[in-house]
Scaffold this motif. Structure first.
Motif, PDB file in Angstrom:
ATOM      1  N   ILE A 173      16.755   1.244   8.028  1.00  0.00           N
ATOM      2  CA  ILE A 173      17.232  -0.143   8.044  1.00  0.00           C
ATOM      3  C   ILE A 173      16.125  -1.138   8.367  1.00  0.00           C
ATOM      4  CG2 ILE A 173      19.612   0.488   8.610  1.00  0.00           C
ATOM      5  CD1 ILE A 173      19.015  -0.307  11.515  1.00  0.00           C
ATOM      6  N   VAL A 174      14.974  -0.677   8.867  1.00  0.00           N
ATOM      7  CA  VAL A 174      13.846  -1.580   9.106  1.00  0.00           C
ATOM      8  C   VAL A 174      13.130  -1.773   7.776  1.00  0.00           C
ATOM      9  CG1 VAL A 174      11.688  -1.940  10.343  1.00  0.00           C
ATOM     10  CG2 VAL A 174      13.619  -0.841  11.498  1.00  0.00           C
ATOM     11  N   LEU A 175      13.093  -3.007   7.298  1.00  0.00           N
ATOM     12  CA  LEU A 175      12.579  -3.283   5.956  1.00  0.00           C
ATOM     13  C   LEU A 175      11.060  -3.181   5.879  1.00  0.00           C
ATOM     14  CD1 LEU A 175      14.736  -6.250   4.637  1.00  0.00           C
ATOM     15  CD2 LEU A 175      15.132  -3.794   4.453  1.00  0.00           C
ATOM     16  N   GLU A 176      10.582  -2.961   4.642  1.00  0.00           N
ATOM     17  CA  GLU A 176       9.154  -2.977   4.362  1.00  0.00           C
ATOM     18  C   GLU A 176       8.703  -4.395   4.013  1.00  0.00           C
ATOM     19  OE1 GLU A 176       7.854   0.045   1.549  1.00  0.00           O
ATOM     20  OE2 GLU A 176       9.803   1.027   1.770  1.00  0.00           O
ATOM     21  N   ASP A 177       7.404  -4.609   4.066  1.00  0.00           N
ATOM     22  CA  ASP A 177       6.798  -5.882   3.660  1.00  0.00           C
ATOM     23  C   ASP A 177       6.317  -5.727   2.219  1.00  0.00           C
ATOM     24  OD1 ASP A 177       5.366  -8.270   3.366  1.00  0.00           O
ATOM     25  OD2 ASP A 177       3.590  -7.423   4.346  1.00  0.00           O
ATOM     26  N   HIS A 178       7.219  -5.945   1.269  1.00  0.00           N
ATOM     27  CA  HIS A 178       6.865  -5.748  -0.133  1.00  0.00           C
ATOM     28  C   HIS A 178       5.866  -6.787  -0.637  1.00  0.00           C
ATOM     29  CE1 HIS A 178       9.759  -2.526  -0.758  1.00  0.00           C
ATOM     30  NE2 HIS A 178      10.683  -3.261  -0.149  1.00  0.00           N
ATOM     31  N   SER A 179       5.736  -7.891   0.070  1.00  0.00           N
ATOM     32  CA  SER A 179       4.821  -8.951  -0.368  1.00  0.00           C
ATOM     33  C   SER A 179       3.407  -8.766   0.160  1.00  0.00           C
ATOM     34  CB  SER A 179       5.345 -10.314   0.095  1.00  0.00           C
ATOM     35  OG  SER A 179       5.260 -10.433   1.514  1.00  0.00           O
ATOM     36  N   ASP A 180       3.184  -7.697   0.958  1.00  0.00           N
ATOM     37  CA  ASP A 180       1.864  -7.440   1.548  1.00  0.00           C
ATOM     38  C   ASP A 180       1.355  -8.628   2.365  1.00  0.00           C
ATOM     39  OD1 ASP A 180       1.622  -4.848   0.554  1.00  0.00           O
ATOM     40  OD2 ASP A 180       0.811  -5.551  -1.356  1.00  0.00           O
ATOM     41  N   SER A 181       2.278  -9.321   3.031  1.00  0.00           N
ATOM     42  CA  SER A 181       1.885 -10.475   3.840  1.00  0.00           C
ATOM     43  C   SER A 181       1.190 -10.062   5.133  1.00  0.00           C
ATOM     44  CB  SER A 181       3.110 -11.342   4.159  1.00  0.00           C
ATOM     45  OG  SER A 181       3.577 -11.985   2.992  1.00  0.00           O
ATOM     46  N   PHE A 182       1.543  -8.920   5.686  1.00  0.00           N
ATOM     47  CA  PHE A 182       0.895  -8.497   6.927  1.00  0.00           C
ATOM     48  C   PHE A 182      -0.610  -8.310   6.721  1.00  0.00           C
ATOM     49  CE2 PHE A 182       5.169  -8.184   8.134  1.00  0.00           C
ATOM     50  CZ  PHE A 182       5.275  -7.952   9.497  1.00  0.00           C
ATOM     51  N   PRO A 183      -1.055  -7.580   5.690  1.00  0.00           N
ATOM     52  CA  PRO A 183      -2.507  -7.480   5.455  1.00  0.00           C
ATOM     53  C   PRO A 183      -3.159  -8.837   5.180  1.00  0.00           C
ATOM     54  CG  PRO A 183      -1.357  -5.747   4.269  1.00  0.00           C
ATOM     55  CD  PRO A 183      -0.301  -6.676   4.813  1.00  0.00           C
ATOM     56  N   ARG A 184      -2.427  -9.756   4.557  1.00  0.00           N
ATOM     57  CA  ARG A 184      -3.006 -11.089   4.293  1.00  0.00           C
ATOM     58  C   ARG A 184      -3.378 -11.789   5.595  1.00  0.00           C
ATOM     59  NH1 ARG A 184      -0.282 -15.122   2.421  1.00  0.00           N
ATOM     60  NH2 ARG A 184       1.831 -14.296   2.599  1.00  0.00           N
ATOM     61  N   TYR A 185      -2.611 -11.492   6.657  1.00  0.00           N
ATOM     62  CA  TYR A 185      -2.883 -12.114   7.956  1.00  0.00           C
ATOM     63  C   TYR A 185      -3.729 -11.215   8.857  1.00  0.00           C
ATOM     64  CZ  TYR A 185       0.314 -15.992   7.084  1.00  0.00           C
ATOM     65  OH  TYR A 185       0.910 -17.129   6.584  1.00  0.00           O
ATOM     66  N   GLY A 186      -4.289 -10.174   8.278  1.00  0.00           N
ATOM     67  CA  GLY A 186      -5.148  -9.288   9.055  1.00  0.00           C
ATOM     68  C   GLY A 186      -4.403  -8.390  10.010  1.00  0.00           C
ATOM     69  N   LEU A 187      -3.123  -8.106   9.713  1.00  0.00           N
ATOM     70  CA  LEU A 187      -2.291  -7.283  10.581  1.00  0.00           C
ATOM     71  C   LEU A 187      -2.088  -5.906   9.957  1.00  0.00           C
ATOM     72  CD1 LEU A 187       0.450  -9.940  11.422  1.00  0.00           C
ATOM     73  CD2 LEU A 187      -1.388  -9.179  12.937  1.00  0.00           C
ATOM     74  N   PRO A 188      -1.756  -4.904  10.766  1.00  0.00           N
ATOM     75  CA  PRO A 188      -1.392  -3.606  10.207  1.00  0.00           C
ATOM     76  C   PRO A 188      -0.141  -3.742   9.336  1.00  0.00           C
ATOM     77  CG  PRO A 188      -1.730  -3.475  12.586  1.00  0.00           C
ATOM     78  CD  PRO A 188      -1.718  -4.933  12.241  1.00  0.00           C
ATOM     79  N   PRO A 189       0.064  -2.830   8.399  1.00  0.00           N
ATOM     80  CA  PRO A 189       1.271  -2.891   7.556  1.00  0.00           C
ATOM     81  C   PRO A 189       2.538  -2.877   8.407  1.00  0.00           C
ATOM     82  CG  PRO A 189      -0.275  -1.287   6.689  1.00  0.00           C
ATOM     83  CD  PRO A 189      -0.816  -1.715   8.023  1.00  0.00           C
ATOM     84  N   MET A 190       3.576  -3.541   7.901  1.00  0.00           N
ATOM     85  CA  MET A 190       4.853  -3.592   8.591  1.00  0.00           C
ATOM     86  C   MET A 190       5.383  -2.172   8.833  1.00  0.00           C
ATOM     87  SD  MET A 190       7.487  -5.067   9.889  1.00  0.00           S
ATOM     88  CE  MET A 190       9.171  -4.582  10.268  1.00  0.00           C
ATOM     89  N   ALA A 191       5.773  -1.906  10.063  1.00  0.00           N
ATOM     90  CA  ALA A 191       6.326  -0.607  10.440  1.00  0.00           C
ATOM     91  C   ALA A 191       7.091  -0.766  11.744  1.00  0.00           C
ATOM     92  CB  ALA A 191       5.212   0.433  10.608  1.00  0.00           C
ATOM     93  N   THR A 192       7.946   0.199  12.048  1.00  0.00           N
ATOM     94  CA  THR A 192       8.721   0.118  13.288  1.00  0.00           C
ATOM     95  C   THR A 192       7.818   0.110  14.520  1.00  0.00           C
ATOM     96  OG1 THR A 192       8.970   2.525  13.304  1.00  0.00           O
ATOM     97  CG2 THR A 192      10.724   1.258  12.285  1.00  0.00           C
ATOM     98  N   GLY A 193       6.597   0.660  14.393  1.00  0.00           N
ATOM     99  CA  GLY A 193       5.680   0.678  15.526  1.00  0.00           C
ATOM    100  C   GLY A 193       5.231  -0.696  15.970  1.00  0.00           C
ATOM    101  N   LEU A 194       5.453  -1.731  15.138  1.00  0.00           N
ATOM    102  CA  LEU A 194       5.080  -3.092  15.516  1.00  0.00           C
ATOM    103  C   LEU A 194       6.156  -3.765  16.363  1.00  0.00           C
ATOM    104  CD1 LEU A 194       3.466  -4.412  12.204  1.00  0.00           C
ATOM    105  CD2 LEU A 194       2.381  -3.282  14.151  1.00  0.00           C
ATOM    106  N   ILE A 195       7.293  -3.095  16.525  1.00  0.00           N
ATOM    107  CA  ILE A 195       8.365  -3.602  17.391  1.00  0.00           C
ATOM    108  C   ILE A 195       8.110  -3.119  18.807  1.00  0.00           C
ATOM    109  CG2 ILE A 195      10.838  -3.470  17.877  1.00  0.00           C
ATOM    110  CD1 ILE A 195      11.232  -3.025  14.824  1.00  0.00           C
ATOM    111  N   ASP A 196       8.150  -4.037  19.764  1.00  0.00           N
ATOM    112  CA  ASP A 196       7.867  -3.673  21.161  1.00  0.00           C
ATOM    113  C   ASP A 196       9.060  -3.038  21.857  1.00  0.00           C
ATOM    114  OD1 ASP A 196       5.069  -4.739  21.664  1.00  0.00           O
ATOM    115  OD2 ASP A 196       6.032  -6.531  20.878  1.00  0.00           O
ATOM    116  N   VAL A 197      10.231  -3.672  21.718  1.00  0.00           N
ATOM    117  CA  VAL A 197      11.421  -3.238  22.455  1.00  0.00           C
ATOM    118  C   VAL A 197      12.632  -3.378  21.537  1.00  0.00           C
ATOM    119  CG1 VAL A 197      12.933  -3.705  24.427  1.00  0.00           C
ATOM    120  CG2 VAL A 197      10.469  -3.925  24.692  1.00  0.00           C
ATOM    121  N   VAL A 198      13.562  -2.443  21.665  1.00  0.00           N
ATOM    122  CA  VAL A 198      14.818  -2.506  20.920  1.00  0.00           C
ATOM    123  C   VAL A 198      15.956  -2.762  21.896  1.00  0.00           C
ATOM    124  CG1 VAL A 198      16.458  -1.207  19.508  1.00  0.00           C
ATOM    125  CG2 VAL A 198      14.002  -0.995  19.078  1.00  0.00           C
ATOM    126  N   LEU A 199      16.758  -3.788  21.611  1.00  0.00           N
ATOM    127  CA  LEU A 199      17.984  -4.030  22.380  1.00  0.00           C
ATOM    128  C   LEU A 199      19.072  -3.138  21.799  1.00  0.00           C
ATOM    129  CD1 LEU A 199      17.998  -7.913  22.809  1.00  0.00           C
ATOM    130  CD2 LEU A 199      16.933  -6.158  24.231  1.00  0.00           C
TER     131      LEU A 199
END
Length: 412
Positions: A173-199
């Protein structure tokens, strides 16, 4: 503290975050909700402040497209009405009626541009407004992008009993970044590991699979604005049980008219000595004929949390919002799911003993009548539903969570 909420275009994904927004505002903090323009009235009605930044393909289209690929992989003819056209939502007779290559050639660049612009608008707003914390839901990537870009914590709010790290097919259910916007901003690819805490609102007996650090939170039902009819606060005449059929709008838009099971449910329940209450969309209610002698069809929206306290059972399609609302009311459930997410919501409630699950695509009237009769006649289901309710209510309220979120934001 400033807190930026971000949400997909599905209102039912936004609703579970509303009580936390109220708690933060009541404690004196500023809250903004980055959303699609179509969601602005929904956010305003909740009492929170919308910021119409988000765009991209319609989520119902994306879900229909995923279903198209699922059928294409089977390599067998489809039955009439079994599949909706991803773009027009009209029933398809043949898979060849939708040519993905042609669609992609025309729309791919525009869709990617729309997704990139949505990320860019969110990043620009976040840089200007400077939130201390981002609260998102699993099907939104812009909030994760904003949090990682500013170096502030990203908190993911679950909207059902499905977690961020499920392993079964169809539950990512955690979506991918199909637009490759994360690399455009110098960030690692979108992944659940980029979430700090889950409520996590899932009680122990119906726990989801989430590997991130979690904060337990009570699910406080918010089903949109509205009031209840006068009779909803009292028990039915004659000591009869009350059964709620809660049928939303999204399933018909994804799975077609075959997914509107209410007429068949009424026929299945015609011999049941109970009062039946139906909530459904305006279009679905049109022409609804009740074969059951004691049926109330609500002619306007009524929040489920106002109806469920006097109900003895609820029938729905495995929606996270309906299932969680019924769980907090301690009401046994009969779920008729269609998607993998709905099936997992239903399976976890069933495993906890709070109800039954049948396949929404092959719901047999006799099986429906049998399961519902057992929910009403066998005390164990009410007892297990009440026990699950106690587990849910034992979790901290959103208001009690605010200090921990403040500490989380201050740590950055």
């Amino acid at each position: 503290m400033r807190v930026l909420f971000t949400t997909s275009e599905w209102p039912t994904h936004f609703f579970p975050m509303v009580p936390l927004g109220w708690a933060l505002q009541s404690a004196g903090h500023e809250v903004r909700v980055a959303c699609a323009p179509s969601l602005v009235p929904v956010v305003r009605q909740s009492g929170l402040v919308p910021v119409p930044l988000l765009g991209g393909p319609d989520p119902a289209f994306k879900t229909r497209l995923a279903r198209y690929w699922e059928f294409a992989a089977r390599q067998r003819p489809i039955e009439p009405g079994e599949l909706l056209h991803p773009v027009t939502a009209e029933p398809m007779d043949r898979l060849e009626e939708f040519e993905f290559a042609a669609y992609r050639a025309v729309h791919r660049d525009a869709n990617l541009r729309s997704m990139r612009e949505s990320c860019d608008r969110t990043a620009e707003f976040a840089r200007a407004w400077r939130p201390d914390l981002v609260v998102t839901e699993p099907q939104n990537v812009e909030g994760v992008l904003a949090g990682r870009l500013l170096g502030v914590p990203v908190v993911c709010n679950l909207f059902g009993l499905v977690g961020t790290d499920e392993t079964e097919p169809g539950l990512d259910i955690v979506l991918e970044d199909h637009s490759d916007s994360f690399p455009r901003y110098g960030l690692p690819p979108m992944a659940t590991g980029l979430i700090d805490v889950v409520l996590d609102p899932c009680p122990p007996s119906a726990a989801s699979r989430t590997l991130r650090p979690t904060l337990p939170v009570r699910y406080v039902p918010y089903n949109g604005p509205g009031g209840a009819p006068d009779w909803a606060g009292s028990r039915p005449d004659g000591g009869r049980p009350r059964v709620l059929i809660a049928w939303g709008t999204s399933v018909s838009g994804i799975y077609g008219s075959r997914a509107f099971l209410v007429p068949g449910l009424l026929r299945a329940l015609a011999g049941l000595d109970a009062e039946v209450v139906i909530t459904a969309a305006d279009a679905d209610r049109a022409g609804l004929v009740a074969d059951h002698p004691r049926v109330r069809v609500l002619d306007r929206w009524c929040p489920l949390k106002l109806l469920l306290p006097t109900c003895d059972a609820v029938v729905h399609y495995g929606s996270g919002g309906t299932g969680m609302t019924a769980m907090t009311a301690g009401v046994p459930q009969l779920a008729l799911p269609f998607s993998a997410e709905q099936r997992m919501n239903s399976s976890r409630l069933t495993a906890a003993g709070a109800g039954f699950q049948l396949d929404g695509f092959a719901a047999d009237p006799a099986a429906v009548a049998d399961r519902l009769g057992r929910l009403l006649a066998e005390p164990v289901h009410r007892e297990r539903a009440q026990a699950l309710r106690e587990e849910a209510l034992a979790r901290p309220t959103p208001a009690e969570l605010v200090p921990q979120l403040l500490d989380l934001g201050a740590a950055r």
